[in-house]
Design an enzyme around this catalytic site. Structure first.
Site, PDB file in Angstrom:
ATOM      1  CD  GLU A  94      -2.728  -1.349  -0.069  1.00 21.76           C
ATOM      2  OE1 GLU A  94      -2.903  -0.352  -0.805  1.00 21.76           O
ATOM      3  OE2 GLU A  94      -3.166  -2.479  -0.350  1.00 21.76           O
ATOM      4  CG  HIS A  97      -1.118   1.292  -4.485  1.00 20.14           C
ATOM      5  ND1 HIS A  97      -0.972   1.086  -5.846  1.00 20.14           N
ATOM      6  CD2 HIS A  97      -1.666   0.149  -3.993  1.00 20.14           C
ATOM      7  CE1 HIS A  97      -1.423  -0.125  -6.162  1.00 20.14           C
ATOM      8  NE2 HIS A  97      -1.831  -0.706  -5.052  1.00 20.14           N
ATOM      9  CG  HIS A 101      -1.072   9.946  -5.221  1.00 22.42           C
ATOM     10  ND1 HIS A 101      -1.721  10.363  -4.086  1.00 22.42           N
ATOM     11  CD2 HIS A 101      -1.463  10.809  -6.205  1.00 22.42           C
ATOM     12  CE1 HIS A 101      -2.478  11.410  -4.373  1.00 22.42           C
ATOM     13  NE2 HIS A 101      -2.339  11.697  -5.645  1.00 22.42           N
TER      14      HIS A 101
END
Length: 228
Positions: A94, A97, A101
């Site tokens: 996670e 991610h 971003h």
């Protein structure tokens, strides 16, 4: 007989990936105290290492994910507090991610746009499916019912497309982001952990594919409703 076998084959194809993901996650959730840091602590450490101090790490009851709108890594309770291989590996995924971003990784940006588009599409699809019989009955136009219903189902099916095109983004988060992070962290037992971490990261990347396959059943059910 043949239809029964086809149905069984379809159910296996749809649910096998999801069951495999669940099995892998469960297997590596024990022992719970294997590492000196929890999933939440590792996520915080990794985020800070990338200068992403503003990204929060929060527990959630809605499944592990990164929320780009709120800029938050959210982990299930067992992964947030746990110190298992599953906990730290999923936390790293996670965080991957969040790094995508922050770096403007284009497939991640496209995915976010597709998610918004698919969400609107599914709302429109539900509306069309409810309106189809009403307008068709009022206007006495059976063909209109079919067209509206077909349009509604195709709009709802946009979610399947989004899940499938997410796979490259998930693979990047797992193997180009999370795995190097874990290896550099020094928490993995180098002699035994890497192959198991890779299996977990594969499961994390396949989560959306499993969801897409499961959603095919709902899509198929709506299509059957169009049959005369």
């Amino acid at each position: 007989m043949i239809w029964g076998l086809l149905l069984i084959a379809l159910l296996i194809a749809v649910y096998a990936p999801s069951l495999w993901v669940q099995r892998v996650m469960k297997r590596y959730s024990h022992p719970e105290g294997r590492y000196p840091v929890s999933g939440a602590e590792l996520a915080r450490e990794l985020l800070d290492g990338y200068g992403l101090n503003a990204v929060r790490v929060e527990p959630t009851a809605s499944g592990d994910h990164y929320d780009p709108q709120e800029r938050a890594v959210r982990l299930s309770e067992s992964h947030y507090q746990g110190r298992s291989l599953a906990a730290i590996t999923i936390a790293a995924h996670e965080v991957g991610h969040a790094v995508q971003h922050a770096s403007g990784y284009q497939p991640f940006v496209w995915r976010q746009k597709l998610v918004k588009w698919a969400g609107r599409g599914q709302q429109i699809g539900v509306g069309l499916l409810f309106l189809a019989p009403v307008l068709g009955g009022l206007l006495r136009a059976p063909a209109l019912i079919g067209l509206l219903a077909l349009g509604g189902i195709m709009a709802m099916g946009s979610g399947i497309v989004v899940h499938l095109v997410t796979l490259p983004t998930e693979i990047d988060a797992s193997f180009k982001r999370a795995l190097p992070m874990l290896q550099r962290s020094g928490y993995l037992f180098a002699d035994v952990d890497p192959p198991h971490a890779r299996r977990l990261l594969s499961a994390a990347a396949c989560t959306y594919v499993a969801q897409a396959l499961a959603s095919l059943l709902n899509f198929w059910a709506w299509l059957r409703m169009l049959r005369p």
